[in-house]
Enzyme design. Sequence first.
Site, short mmCIF file in Angstrom:
data_model
loop_
_atom_site.label_atom_id
_atom_site.label_comp_id
_atom_site.label_asym_id
_atom_site.label_seq_id
_atom_site.Cartn_x
_atom_site.Cartn_y
_atom_site.Cartn_z
N HIS A 45 -0.31 -9.08 -4.03
CA HIS A 45 0.26 -9.20 -5.37
C HIS A 45 0.94 -10.56 -5.51
O HIS A 45 1.42 -11.13 -4.53
CB HIS A 45 1.30 -8.08 -5.59
CG HIS A 45 0.71 -6.70 -5.52
ND1 HIS A 45 0.47 -6.07 -4.32
CD2 HIS A 45 0.33 -5.85 -6.50
CE1 HIS A 45 -0.05 -4.87 -4.56
NE2 HIS A 45 -0.14 -4.71 -5.87
N TYR A 96 3.77 -11.17 -6.71
CA TYR A 96 5.20 -11.13 -6.37
C TYR A 96 5.45 -11.31 -4.87
O TYR A 96 6.58 -11.52 -4.45
CB TYR A 96 5.86 -9.82 -6.85
CG TYR A 96 5.29 -8.55 -6.28
CD1 TYR A 96 5.49 -8.18 -4.96
CD2 TYR A 96 4.54 -7.70 -7.08
CE1 TYR A 96 4.96 -7.01 -4.45
CE2 TYR A 96 4.01 -6.53 -6.59
CZ TYR A 96 4.22 -6.19 -5.26
OH TYR A 96 3.69 -5.04 -4.75
N GLU A 97 4.40 -11.23 -4.07
CA GLU A 97 4.58 -11.46 -2.63
C GLU A 97 4.75 -12.94 -2.31
O GLU A 97 5.09 -13.29 -1.18
CB GLU A 97 3.41 -10.87 -1.85
CG GLU A 97 3.36 -9.35 -1.91
CD GLU A 97 2.13 -8.79 -1.24
OE1 GLU A 97 2.08 -8.82 0.00
OE2 GLU A 97 1.22 -8.33 -1.95
N ASN A 109 4.63 7.30 -12.81
CA ASN A 109 6.00 7.57 -13.27
C ASN A 109 6.07 7.24 -14.74
O ASN A 109 5.25 6.47 -15.25
CB ASN A 109 7.00 6.67 -12.51
CG ASN A 109 6.65 5.19 -12.63
OD1 ASN A 109 5.77 4.69 -11.95
ND2 ASN A 109 7.33 4.52 -13.55
N1 HPA Z 1 6.38 -0.55 -13.62
C1 HPA Z 1 5.64 -1.52 -13.03
N2 HPA Z 1 4.77 -1.27 -12.06
C2 HPA Z 1 4.61 0.00 -11.68
C3 HPA Z 1 5.33 1.06 -12.26
C4 HPA Z 1 6.26 0.76 -13.30
O1 HPA Z 1 6.94 1.63 -13.85
N3 HPA Z 1 4.93 2.21 -11.65
C5 HPA Z 1 3.98 1.85 -10.76
N4 HPA Z 1 3.79 0.52 -10.76
#
Ligand code: HPA
Length: 273
Positions: A84, A86-87, A236
């Site tokens: 990613h 961000y790494e 989520n």
């Molecule tokens: N936000 C960003 N990246 C994610 C999320 C989130 O809520 N859930 C899984 N990857």
Amino acid sequence: MGINYEKCEACYESMRDKIPFSPKVALVLGSGLGDYADDIEVKAEIPYQEIPGFPVSTVPGHAGKFIFGYVGDVPVVCMKGRVHYYEGYSISDVVLPIRLMHRMGAGILFVTNAAGGINFDFDAGTLMLIKDHISVFAPNPLIGPNEEEFGLRFPDMSYVYDEELQNAIRMAANENNIPLKEGIYVQLTGPSYETPAEIRMLRTLGADAVGMSTVVETITANHLGMKICGISCICNLAAGMSSSPLTHKEVQEIADRVAPLFKKLVTESVKRF
Ligand code: HPA
């Protein structure tokens, strides 16, 4: 020769003797699909560490290798683990694997990821067909001198997610009674999750799901002229939409719970490609 093209060629040359066939589909396995290869007829595996210059992930649970195998009759190369932005990798390293899988012969890119649900109709565990994306919060991987070997300077982005592949996925879901929603994926850089204000903004902009991957990869694949499709696993509800704070553990737990259905959908879709 462009520097990214040169690097991609060097990676390809270092591994070409170990590649068992020219894959039709390149499959990026996101969280929850990590053990997807257990279900396919594996012909070869190439750990990323064996490829000089190839970016290797630092995230727990993202151990990386290419897995070559058959899904039904379809030859695929799977990426188990991806890096990613961000790494701390350069954006050109983040997308190098896509260029490499295209170099191996893959004409189709199938991306999967874990994402947060922004759309109020989604729950943790929802599977979402990606119909389009919003890329403006992530760095564009095509910035820099255009490398003609890969594609055009100004690629059209009107039809990134291929209609026929989308229909194959819809049919696979329908015939196997797998509930499938559809929507727009937005990539932010992460690694921090979003704030509730950012989620409200993203909803206003038309996003249904948010994550930290995928869009830079599909921009790259589109530049290469690949056909593209993708599915997000909504792990989520996004920030501010539930009373509990977000944790990576929760995301992984839901991804693992949905994995059997997610795998079935991917398999049944690929068989139709
Ligand atoms: N936000 C960003 N990246 C994610 C999320 C989130 O809520 N859930 C899984 N990857």
